[in-house]
Each structure stands twice: as structure tokens, then as C-alpha cells.
Design a protein around this motif. Structure first.
Motif, PDB file in Angstrom:
ATOM      1  N   GLY A   2     -12.749 -26.166 -64.432  1.00 47.35           N
ATOM      2  CA  GLY A   2     -14.191 -25.503 -64.501  1.00 47.35           C
ATOM      3  C   GLY A   2     -14.214 -24.400 -65.351  1.00 47.35           C
ATOM      4  N   LEU A   3     -15.038 -23.897 -65.840  1.00 50.29           N
ATOM      5  CA  LEU A   3     -15.402 -22.470 -66.584  1.00 50.29           C
ATOM      6  C   LEU A   3     -15.514 -21.438 -65.652  1.00 50.29           C
ATOM      7  N   ASN A   4     -16.232 -21.508 -64.669  1.00 56.48           N
ATOM      8  CA  ASN A   4     -16.059 -20.427 -63.569  1.00 56.48           C
ATOM      9  C   ASN A   4     -14.956 -19.806 -63.182  1.00 56.48           C
ATOM     10  N   ARG A   5     -15.135 -18.399 -63.100  1.00 55.96           N
ATOM     11  CA  ARG A   5     -13.740 -17.673 -62.759  1.00 55.96           C
ATOM     12  C   ARG A   5     -13.674 -17.455 -61.567  1.00 55.96           C
ATOM     13  N   GLU A   6     -14.587 -17.634 -60.511  1.00 60.21           N
ATOM     14  CA  GLU A   6     -14.248 -17.563 -59.223  1.00 60.21           C
ATOM     15  C   GLU A   6     -13.977 -18.741 -58.414  1.00 60.21           C
ATOM     16  N   ALA A   7     -12.879 -18.696 -57.577  1.00 66.32           N
ATOM     17  CA  ALA A   7     -12.818 -19.955 -56.759  1.00 66.32           C
ATOM     18  C   ALA A   7     -13.671 -19.822 -55.704  1.00 66.32           C
ATOM     19  N   LEU A   8     -13.889 -18.544 -55.057  1.00 63.38           N
ATOM     20  CA  LEU A   8     -14.817 -18.363 -53.994  1.00 63.38           C
ATOM     21  C   LEU A   8     -15.742 -17.441 -54.110  1.00 63.38           C
ATOM     22  N   VAL A   9     -17.062 -17.578 -53.789  1.00 64.09           N
ATOM     23  CA  VAL A   9     -18.158 -16.564 -53.802  1.00 64.09           C
ATOM     24  C   VAL A   9     -18.992 -16.396 -52.393  1.00 64.09           C
ATOM     25  N   CYS A  10     -18.745 -15.609 -51.730  1.00 69.70           N
ATOM     26  CA  CYS A  10     -19.480 -15.457 -50.534  1.00 69.70           C
ATOM     27  C   CYS A  10     -20.549 -14.252 -50.447  1.00 69.70           C
ATOM     28  N   GLU A 185       1.180 -21.567 -56.866  1.00 62.88           N
ATOM     29  CA  GLU A 185      -0.270 -21.976 -57.171  1.00 62.88           C
ATOM     30  C   GLU A 185      -0.901 -20.955 -57.539  1.00 62.88           C
ATOM     31  N   LYS A 186      -0.785 -19.526 -57.415  1.00 66.67           N
ATOM     32  CA  LYS A 186      -1.516 -18.710 -58.057  1.00 66.67           C
ATOM     33  C   LYS A 186      -1.416 -18.552 -59.581  1.00 66.67           C
ATOM     34  N   GLU A 187      -0.161 -18.793 -59.882  1.00 66.24           N
ATOM     35  CA  GLU A 187      -0.018 -19.278 -61.305  1.00 66.24           C
ATOM     36  C   GLU A 187      -0.589 -20.250 -62.087  1.00 66.24           C
ATOM     37  N   ARG A 188      -0.663 -21.294 -61.231  1.00 63.62           N
ATOM     38  CA  ARG A 188      -1.404 -22.605 -61.586  1.00 63.62           C
ATOM     39  C   ARG A 188      -2.924 -22.349 -61.806  1.00 63.62           C
ATOM     40  N   GLY A 189      -3.523 -21.299 -61.261  1.00 64.57           N
ATOM     41  CA  GLY A 189      -4.683 -20.746 -61.396  1.00 64.57           C
ATOM     42  C   GLY A 189      -5.470 -20.956 -60.061  1.00 64.57           C
ATOM     43  N   ALA A 190      -4.828 -21.223 -58.836  1.00 65.38           N
ATOM     44  CA  ALA A 190      -5.917 -21.546 -57.716  1.00 65.38           C
ATOM     45  C   ALA A 190      -6.182 -20.069 -57.222  1.00 65.38           C
ATOM     46  N   GLY A 191      -7.112 -19.946 -56.276  1.00 59.34           N
ATOM     47  CA  GLY A 191      -7.486 -18.858 -55.331  1.00 59.34           C
ATOM     48  C   GLY A 191      -7.038 -19.134 -54.220  1.00 59.34           C
ATOM     49  N   ILE A 192      -6.523 -17.803 -53.655  1.00 58.00           N
ATOM     50  CA  ILE A 192      -6.151 -17.981 -52.046  1.00 58.00           C
ATOM     51  C   ILE A 192      -6.684 -16.986 -51.296  1.00 58.00           C
ATOM     52  N   LEU A 193      -7.314 -17.225 -50.319  1.00 57.12           N
ATOM     53  CA  LEU A 193      -7.730 -16.284 -49.427  1.00 57.12           C
ATOM     54  C   LEU A 193      -6.941 -16.450 -48.118  1.00 57.12           C
ATOM     55  N   MET A 194      -6.149 -15.305 -47.689  1.00 57.60           N
ATOM     56  CA  MET A 194      -5.061 -15.454 -46.476  1.00 57.60           C
ATOM     57  C   MET A 194      -5.415 -14.410 -45.587  1.00 57.60           C
TER      58      MET A 194
END
Length: 251
Positions: A2-10, A185-194
Motif C-alpha cells: 500500500g501507499l500509506n507509510r503507517e502500519a498503525l495509527v491510534c 520483518e522490519k527490513e521487509r517493511g512491516a511495522g512492529i509494536l512490542m
């Protein structure tokens, strides 16, 4: 992706654990794609309630959760398909073998046989579970059950990972392998909240930190940004103790 940069927005989240008194107050933050964000705080600060709300297990009273551009409220199915979740306590199906757990995930996310075979082989090898495919995870140790949850969450390579206390119960080799997997997974482009209490591990792999207090955000930013605003400290743990103690003194 997708084009959006954010994986998560709260945005302006408010929620409670028992449906009565609010625990989360006007909570707003985001996780970018290709970013690992550490959710830090003492017991009872609202981390687990925040996580359960994000994944729709405990819906918020107010506010909005957007995952990979999809609203959890309006586009629930698409939002959940973009999500991988590792719970603090393993959620195992007693009647399913390890292979059946993985096959179930593959079916849920409509993975092809080729993708299933490739990804399951990679993960089983990484966490040394190749020989346990026909065994029942219900009979596994706590650490091996946690590995099962990690396999299930990473099978479909989502855009966002929500990971709650992932290092508890894992042996040192598994911690190293999980860290390697998270960085891949970070390098792949996933966002991670830990969410984690293991701050020395968080310091090594997280790009930013959200420090919670009483259901709100006490401080957030990169380690450099936090040091710039709070002063230099030997470690993230020392910084956190300083912030938490400072707040305690003001109460």
C-alpha cells in the motif's frame, strides 16, 4: 504494502478493562512501516488493555485504530488480515497438532500451498520444531508454546505485528532467533509494536519507545530524543526508572 507509510495509527483512544472505569485516556500514537516501537510501562499502566483494544479483543469506547490504512471499526476484516499477534499467554487449541495449527493459519489467510510450505519450513527450522509437527502444543513447555504462537503470527507476513511480552519463557537461542526474525520483518517493511519488560533487549531492537503511565503516554521518542529531553543515562532501564520515579515523586 500500500501507499500509506503507517502500519498503525491510534487516535484519541479511550478504553477500559471491565467496561466501567476507563483505563486508557486519550491515547494517540503511530507505528511506521519498517519500524519497531517498544511499548514500555509498569504493571497496570494500560499496555495490555491498549494491545487488546488494537486487535479488537477489547474494543475501545472512543477513538480510532487504523491498520495499514484500514479502520478496525469500519474495515475490520481487512485490518485483521494485515495483523499478526503474539499474545503474552499462549492460546493453544488442545485438539490440534502443531501442523494443524499452522494449516489453520494458512487457511485463514488463504496462503497457497507453495507459500505455506516455504514459510512453515523456514520458521520450523529457525525455532527447531521440525520434529514436533505431529505433536500437540497443548503438551509443550511454556517456551515451546510461545514458539508455536510466534510461528502462527509470522506465517502470513502481515504489515503489522503486535507482540506482547515475547521473550518470557523463551530460552537464549529462541530469544536470539526471534530478534533476528523481528529485524528481518522490519527490513521487509512491516511495522512492529512490542510490549516488553525486558528493556535491554528492547533497547537493542526498537527504533522508538512509548512509555506509558496511568493509561496515558508519559514520554515517547527515539532513545536519543528521550536522552535529549531527560538527560543522558547508562541505559533505557535507567531512563525508565528515572521517569517513573519522577512521576511517583510528583504524586
Amino acid at each position: 504494502m500500500g501507499l500509506n507509510r503507517e502500519a498503525l495509527v491510534c487516535t484519541h483512544l479511550e478504553g477500559s478493562y471491565n467496561g466501567k472505569k476507563s483505563i486508557i485516556h486519550d491515547l494517540s500514537f503511530s507505528v511506521k512501516k519498517g519500524e519497531v516501537v517498544g511499548l514500555i510501562g509498569s504493571n497496570g499502566t494500560g499496555k495490555s488493555t491498549t494491545i487488546k483494544g488494537i486487535i479488537d479483543l477489547l474494543p475501545f469506547k472512543k477513538g480510532e485504530v487504523v491498520i495499514n490504512g484500514y479502520s478496525m471499526e469500519r474495515d475490520t476484516r481487512e485490518a485483521k488480515k494485515s495483523l499478526g499477534y503474539v499474545p503474552e499467554l499462549p492460546q493453544i487449541y488442545d485438539e490440534l497438532t502443531l501442523q494443524e495449527h499452522l494449516r489453520m493459519i494458512a487457511a485463514m489467510y488463504e496462503l497457497t500451498d507453495e507459500v505455506y510450505e516455504k514459510k512453515s519450513k523456514e520458521l520450523l527450522t529457525l525455532f527447531s520444531l521440525n520434529e514436533r509437527l505431529t505433536d500437540f502444543p497443548a503438551d509443550f513447555s511454556k517456551g515451546m508454546q510461545q514458539k508455536t504462537m510466534i510461528l502462527c503470527a509470522f506465517m502470513h507476513q502481515p504489515d503489522l505485528y503486535i507482540i506482547d511480552e515475547p521473550f518470557i519463557g523463551l530460552d537464549p537461542f529462541a530469544i536470539k532467533n526471534l530478534t533476528t526474525l523481528l529485524l528481518h520483518e522490519k527490513e521487509r517493511g512491516a511495522g512492529i509494536l512490542m510490549s516488553t519488560h525486558v528493556l535491554d533487549s528492547a533497547e537493542k531492537i526498537c527504533d522508538r519507545f512509548i512509555i506509558m503511565k496511568d493509561g496515558g503516554i508519559l514520554a515517547q521518542g527515539t532513545l536519543a530524543e528521550l536522552y535529549a529531553s531527560q538527560g543522558e543515562f547508562p541505559s533505557l532501564l535507567d531512563l525508565y526508572i528515572h521517569l517513573a520515579s519522577q512521576e511517583h515523586d510528583h504524586e
